[in-house]
Enzyme design. Structure first.
Site, PDB file in Angstrom:
ATOM      1  CD  GLU A 170      -5.348   6.525  -0.699  1.00 15.95           C
ATOM      2  OE1 GLU A 170      -6.424   5.897  -0.682  1.00 15.95           O
ATOM      3  OE2 GLU A 170      -4.415   6.287   0.096  1.00 15.95           O
ATOM      4  CD  GLU A 171      -2.772   5.451   3.012  1.00 12.02           C
ATOM      5  OE1 GLU A 171      -3.893   5.433   3.570  1.00 12.02           O
ATOM      6  OE2 GLU A 171      -2.247   4.443   2.509  1.00 12.02           O
TER       7      GLU A 171
ATOM      8  CG  ASP B  87      -1.994   1.037   1.202  1.00 11.87           C
ATOM      9  OD1 ASP B  87      -2.266   1.593   0.125  1.00 11.87           O
ATOM     10  OD2 ASP B  87      -2.548   1.335   2.268  1.00 11.87           O
TER      11      ASP B  87
END
Length: 333
Positions: A119-120, A88
């Protein structure tokens, strides 16, 4: 140097959200050496998306540069790689690049990459890419890389994230004063927990989680303030969810919206339909980047854990699937 050795080098770079720059520079060097023209799209000093292409991209491979904390470096044991970002999403990034290199070597240049920051947390990189989209970045499809156990995902739940703020009156707890912000907040939380959060024939049931609660001053003081962080895995539109939340607030609790997006359907290659997932991706922010697909090596059960890992067999399968899928999509042009 092999693709696996390079992947291990990438995992050795700390790219926790906010510090993606060194890893992004490494990706740029790699894709440029492979024959792709790369550019930086700056979000903030030291933080930038990476866009790279061969010709005019009709299929784009997209995944994110950042990882969750804490960073820890790579190890390899036989057919297994461990380390933050292994599945990830540095593993998916390398699998995508290898697939694209195979396509380019065969003469297919209608491909590109979008690697995003943030994104996280807030999806800021994907939102920037969507807002600044210009020619020739008009793909018909974007393949988003996340750990999906090598399955093409048919749908993803949405997100509704907010903070609840309760206000009270501080005073000695022996006296009949108030209200207590904690009592008001607990009441609102209980009412919300008693509600249903949607049930969709494809996306399933919506769920609510109160991940952080804080407030008060001491056991003998009526609490003047209290807050709670709320995250709903949504199967309904954000406006519907917010209205339901607000109906349960009460007089002394306010809602602060943080981010939201509705559930999303993904394009699935014929005969490859997989499950619906509840985890978030950049896909909902990329509304101008064609039909989204969601696929990648590794398991979401390993992502964000202290034992994040990637099986090399899953990685090799992903290369083949990314290449095959891109060829199928480009054949429709």
């Amino acid at each position: 140097m092999s693709a696996i050795d390079t992947l291990l080098d990438w995992i050795a770079i700390d790219s926790v959200t906010g510090g993606e720059g060194d890893y992004a520079d490494a990706l740029i060097r790699f894709v440029e050496a492979a024959g792709f023209a790369a550019e930086r799209q700056e979000l903030a000093p030291g933080r930038f998306n990476v866009l790279a292409r061969a010709g005019e991209p009709r299929v784009v491979f997209c995944t994110h540069l950042d990882t969750v904390p804490p960073w820890f470096g790579p190890t390899r044991e036989g057919g297994l790689i461990r380390g933050r970002g292994s599945c990830d999403a540095k593993g998916p990034a390398m699998a995508m690049i290898q697939a694209a290199c195979n396509l380019l070597a065969s003469g297919e240049d209608r491909i590109g990459f979008l690697f995003t920051v943030g994104e996280e947390t807030d999806g800021a990189g994907a939102q920037l890419a969507n807002a600044r989209q210009t020619d020739p970045w008009r793909p018909r499809y974007t393949i988003v890389g996340e750990p999906t156990d090598n399955r093409f995902i048919q749908g993803g739940k949405g997100i509704y994230k907010c903070k609840l703020h309760a206000k009270g009156v501080a005073g000695h707890s022996s006296q009949p004063i108030g209200p207590s912000a904690i009592h008001e907040l607990v009441g609102a939380i209980q009412r919300m927990l008693s509600k249903e959060w949607g049930d969709h024939e494809v996306f399933g049931k919506g769920t609510i989680n109160f991940g952080e609660i804080e407030g008060g001053l001491a056991a003998n003081v009526v609490a003047p303030r209290a807050t709670a962080e709320v995250l709903i895995r949504a199967v309904e539109e954000p406006a519907v969810i917010e209205a339901r939340l607000r109906a349960e607030l009460g007089e002394h609790v306010e809602l602060e919206h943080e981010k939201s997006y509705p559930p999303i359907r993904f394009h699935v290659p014929e005969g490859r339909e997989g499950p619906v997932v509840a985890f978030g991706t950049d896909a909902p922010w990329l509304t101008g980047w064609g039909k989204p697909l969601l696929y990648g090596p590794g398991s979401i059960l390993d992502a964000h854990t202290a034992d994040e890992k990637l099986e090399l067999s899953s990685f090799e399968r992903a290369i083949a699937d990314y290449e095959r899928t891109a060829r199928e999509l480009l054949s429709r042009e």
